[in-house]
Design a protein around this motif. Structure first.
Motif, PDB file in Angstrom:
ATOM      1  N   ASN A   1      -5.484  -0.365   6.833  1.00 44.19           N
ATOM      2  CA  ASN A   1      -5.523  -0.889   8.203  1.00 44.19           C
ATOM      3  C   ASN A   1      -6.302   0.024   9.145  1.00 44.19           C
ATOM      4  O   ASN A   1      -6.909  -0.454  10.112  1.00 44.19           O
ATOM      5  N   GLU A   2      -6.305   1.335   8.880  1.00 42.94           N
ATOM      6  CA  GLU A   2      -7.122   2.234   9.690  1.00 42.94           C
ATOM      7  C   GLU A   2      -8.604   1.938   9.490  1.00 42.94           C
ATOM      8  O   GLU A   2      -9.387   1.944  10.440  1.00 42.94           O
TER       9      GLU A   2
ATOM     10  N   HIS B   1      -0.252  -6.218   4.978  1.00 48.58           N
ATOM     11  CA  HIS B   1       1.060  -6.521   5.549  1.00 48.58           C
ATOM     12  C   HIS B   1       2.108  -6.563   4.443  1.00 48.58           C
ATOM     13  O   HIS B   1       1.853  -7.044   3.334  1.00 48.58           O
ATOM     14  N   ASN B   2       3.295  -6.086   4.753  1.00 45.93           N
ATOM     15  CA  ASN B   2       4.403  -6.108   3.806  1.00 45.93           C
ATOM     16  C   ASN B   2       5.098  -7.466   3.837  1.00 45.93           C
ATOM     17  O   ASN B   2       5.565  -7.911   4.893  1.00 45.93           O
TER      18      ASN B   2
ATOM     19  N   ALA C   1      -0.848   0.453   3.282  1.00 43.72           N
ATOM     20  CA  ALA C   1      -1.092  -0.302   4.510  1.00 43.72           C
ATOM     21  C   ALA C   1      -1.778   0.559   5.562  1.00 43.72           C
ATOM     22  O   ALA C   1      -2.740   0.131   6.219  1.00 43.72           O
ATOM     23  N   ARG C   2      -1.307   1.803   5.733  1.00 45.03           N
ATOM     24  CA  ARG C   2      -1.885   2.672   6.763  1.00 45.03           C
ATOM     25  C   ARG C   2      -3.356   2.954   6.480  1.00 45.03           C
ATOM     26  O   ARG C   2      -4.209   2.827   7.377  1.00 45.03           O
ATOM     27  N   THR C   3      -3.672   3.320   5.250  1.00 46.28           N
ATOM     28  CA  THR C   3      -5.056   3.681   4.914  1.00 46.28           C
ATOM     29  C   THR C   3      -6.001   2.495   5.104  1.00 46.28           C
ATOM     30  O   THR C   3      -7.067   2.614   5.718  1.00 46.28           O
TER      31      THR C   3
ATOM     32  N   ARG D   1       3.235   3.856  -2.825  1.00 47.64           N
ATOM     33  CA  ARG D   1       3.803   3.878  -1.478  1.00 47.64           C
ATOM     34  C   ARG D   1       3.117   2.821  -0.613  1.00 47.64           C
ATOM     35  O   ARG D   1       1.964   2.993  -0.183  1.00 47.64           O
TER      36      ARG D   1
ATOM     37  N   TYR E   1      -5.818  -7.729   7.470  1.00 50.63           N
ATOM     38  CA  TYR E   1      -4.697  -6.833   7.734  1.00 50.63           C
ATOM     39  C   TYR E   1      -3.896  -6.702   6.448  1.00 50.63           C
ATOM     40  O   TYR E   1      -3.757  -7.671   5.696  1.00 50.63           O
TER      41      TYR E   1
ATOM     42  N   VAL F   1       3.626   2.028   2.392  1.00 51.27           N
ATOM     43  CA  VAL F   1       3.304   2.480   3.745  1.00 51.27           C
ATOM     44  C   VAL F   1       1.946   3.175   3.772  1.00 51.27           C
ATOM     45  O   VAL F   1       1.168   3.010   4.729  1.00 51.27           O
ATOM     46  N   GLU F   2       1.625   3.935   2.730  1.00 47.39           N
ATOM     47  CA  GLU F   2       0.331   4.615   2.678  1.00 47.39           C
ATOM     48  C   GLU F   2      -0.799   3.623   2.389  1.00 47.39           C
ATOM     49  O   GLU F   2      -1.909   3.765   2.918  1.00 47.39           O
TER      50      GLU F   2
END
Length: 299
Positions: free
Chosen positions: A122-123, A33-34, A118-120, A113, A31, A115-116
């Protein structure tokens, strides 16, 4: 399975620079994670790739060393730290400790970024997990159909080997071979089994030191690392075939050319269950046959 090296090739990670632990970039990421506080290690399970900034790490050198040690002790996959704003480079003491522990430490520009990132990542991780679940269900369905159709141990070994592309061996509780199917190359321990129809006694004795007591206590599969001194030149998973709480045999999955995965672990558990059902069915048939013979003789 998304590794750190693969994540660094994704567009949101563009410009990242590895400054320590380069030889461990093949670590899988569980995962992304921040890490928003210096004590983030307390809330981690292991396998995470942590994203952080200079604002969220300890402000003293000793504290930063302990920060890296804590992440490493939790089996965190690695750390990405933003640079270029509050700090221009990862602190040298962090680089030093990370390199000493083989812990991947990566710099990225502060404009990246999180957030990007992590999103990319983690997807992709989530999709990989779903794919594994689908494959595991396919394996279980295939093997279940085999036992319902009255399949043999040889068919079980062959089907498992085809499904997971690893060699499979099924043995009784005395480590005598019942069936096997090879995929790819073999090691010394495998050649012994093929030649003599049983596991090398040297290997069995080595397993008695730790592995077999653990299996008897838990009745669960166990990962076995390479043991070249007894001919085990490839990794194994060894699972007990359990019938009514008793070990009736063992099922091996052998790593032929690639590391064993979580899917292999799931497959061997399903295979061991199917082998147990086959043995129960075989016992019931033998019991019925013996009872029939007894009735005939009594007449």
């Amino acid at each position: 399975m998304l590794t750190i090296a693969q994540a660094l090739e994704l567009e949101p990670f563009r410009g990242a620079r590895v400054v320590a632990g380069r030889h461990n970039l093949d670590r899988p990421i569980g995962y992304v994670h921040n890490g928003a506080v210096p004590e983030v290690a307390h809330w981690l399970n292991g396998g995470e790739l942590i994203l952080t900034t200079a604002f969220n790490i300890p402000q003293d050198a000793d504290g930063r060393r302990d920060y890296i040690r804590a992440l490493d002790s939790k089996n965190v996959a690695g750390l990405i730290i933003a640079v270029g704003q509050r700090i221009d480079f990862a602190p040298p003491e962090m680089v030093e400790i990370a390199e000493a522990h083989g812990f991947p430490l990566i710099e990225i520009d502060y404009t990246a970024r999180f957030v990007e990132m992590a999103r990319t990542a983690n997807e992709i991780i989530a999709q990989d997990k779903m794919d594994m679940v689908r494959r595991a269900l396919h394996i279980h369905k295939t093997l279940t159909h085999l036992v319902l159709a009255g399949g043999t141990m040889t068919q079980l070994a062959t089907d498992m080997a085809d499904l997971i592309q690893q060699s499979v061996s099924i043995e009784n509780d005395r480590f005598e071979a019942l069936a096997n199917a090879n995929i790819g190359k073999v090691d010394e321990a495998r050649r012994y089994t093929q030649q003599y129809g049983r596991t090398d006694p040297r290997l069995v004795n080595a397993l008695e030191n730790e592995i077999l007591p653990q299996i008897r206590a838990t009745l669960r599969p166990v990962f076995i690392p390479k043991m070249p001194h007894v001919g085990l030149e490839m990794e194994r998973i060894l699972a007990p075939i359990v019938v009514q709480g008793q070990i009736y045999g063992y099922l091996w999955v052998i790593a032929d050319g690639r590391p064993l995965t979580d899917l292999d672990q799931l497959a061997i558990e399903s295979g061991a269950t199917i082998a147990a059902l086959m043995l129960i069915h075989q016992e019931s048939l033998q019991g019925a046959e013996s009872a029939l013979k007894g009735n005939i003789l009594a007449r």
